[in-house]
Design a protein around this motif. Structure first.
Motif, short mmCIF file in Angstrom:
data_model
loop_
_atom_site.label_atom_id
_atom_site.label_comp_id
_atom_site.label_asym_id
_atom_site.label_seq_id
_atom_site.Cartn_x
_atom_site.Cartn_y
_atom_site.Cartn_z
N THR A 199 1.98 0.98 0.03
CA THR A 199 1.70 2.19 -0.68
C THR A 199 2.63 3.21 -0.14
OG1 THR A 199 -0.46 1.61 -1.27
CG2 THR A 199 -0.01 3.91 -1.48
N LEU B 268 10.06 5.37 -4.37
CA LEU B 268 9.81 6.03 -5.58
C LEU B 268 10.51 7.58 -5.40
CD1 LEU B 268 8.80 5.66 -8.46
CD2 LEU B 268 6.79 6.90 -7.72
N PHE C 138 10.49 2.78 -12.86
CA PHE C 138 9.24 2.07 -13.41
C PHE C 138 8.75 0.83 -12.64
CE2 PHE C 138 10.60 4.55 -17.26
CZ PHE C 138 9.42 5.39 -17.30
N ILE C 139 9.64 -0.08 -12.10
CA ILE C 139 9.14 -1.27 -11.55
C ILE C 139 8.46 -0.82 -10.10
CG2 ILE C 139 10.24 -3.15 -10.14
CD1 ILE C 139 12.19 -3.42 -12.35
N LEU D 274 6.99 2.17 -9.89
CA LEU D 274 6.01 2.78 -10.13
C LEU D 274 4.70 1.93 -10.34
CD1 LEU D 274 4.57 5.75 -10.63
CD2 LEU D 274 5.57 5.17 -13.16
N ILE D 275 5.11 0.75 -10.79
CA ILE D 275 4.08 -0.06 -11.24
C ILE D 275 3.43 -0.69 -9.92
CG2 ILE D 275 3.63 -2.64 -12.02
CD1 ILE D 275 5.33 -1.53 -14.50
N GLN D 276 4.33 -1.03 -8.95
CA GLN D 276 4.16 -1.58 -7.56
C GLN D 276 3.49 -0.46 -6.91
OE1 GLN D 276 4.71 -4.51 -6.11
NE2 GLN D 276 5.36 -5.25 -7.87
N ILE E 197 1.29 1.84 -8.00
CA ILE E 197 0.05 1.56 -8.61
C ILE E 197 -0.87 0.39 -8.09
CG2 ILE E 197 -1.18 1.54 -10.75
CD1 ILE E 197 0.85 3.37 -11.98
N MET E 198 -0.22 -0.75 -8.35
CA MET E 198 -0.71 -1.92 -7.94
C MET E 198 -1.25 -1.97 -6.55
SD MET E 198 1.18 -4.72 -10.29
CE MET E 198 1.55 -5.83 -8.68
N SER E 199 -0.56 -1.41 -5.70
CA SER E 199 -0.96 -1.53 -4.10
C SER E 199 -1.94 -0.26 -3.91
CB SER E 199 0.50 -0.64 -3.35
OG SER E 199 1.48 -1.54 -3.41
#
Length: 100
Positions: free
Chosen positions: A51, A58, A78-79, A81-83, A85-87
């Motif tokens: 994170t 980011l 965006f890739i 950002l998705i990572q 959020i998932m973290s």
């Protein structure tokens, strides 16, 4: 080196591929090794490290995109950002392993 990452002074490819992809993969492998060796509580800590890493990547990509917006830069944004959020979701979900 981290200051140059966070402030966007590195190239987009260095920021995304080296720090984002390879750094995230390395931290993920460390967490996986912790699970296989029986240190399950180490897994949430690796997601916390991811994170922080993805937050820095980011930030760097955001500063790079402020100078010049490109399609690949936007896709990388965006890739990551998705990572990120998932973290964060995984840290929250696995935090019960830390406080057991």
């Amino acid at each position: 080196m981290l200051k140059t990452l966070v402030t966007g002074q590195l190239s987009l490819s260095m920021t995304f591929w080296v720090w984002g992809v390879c750094g995230g993969l390395l931290i993920g492998l460390i967490g996986l090794a912790g699970v296989y060796t029986g240190y399950v509580a180490f897994l949430p800590l690796t997601f916390l490290m991811k994170t922080v890493l993805f937050g820095g990547v980011l930030s760097g990509i955001t500063f790079i995109l402020r100078r010049k917006i490109t399609v690949l830069g936007t896709l990388a944004f965006f890739i990551i950002l998705i990572q990120l959020i998932m973290s964060v979701v995984m840290v929250i979900g696995l935090s019960s392993a830390l406080f057991k």
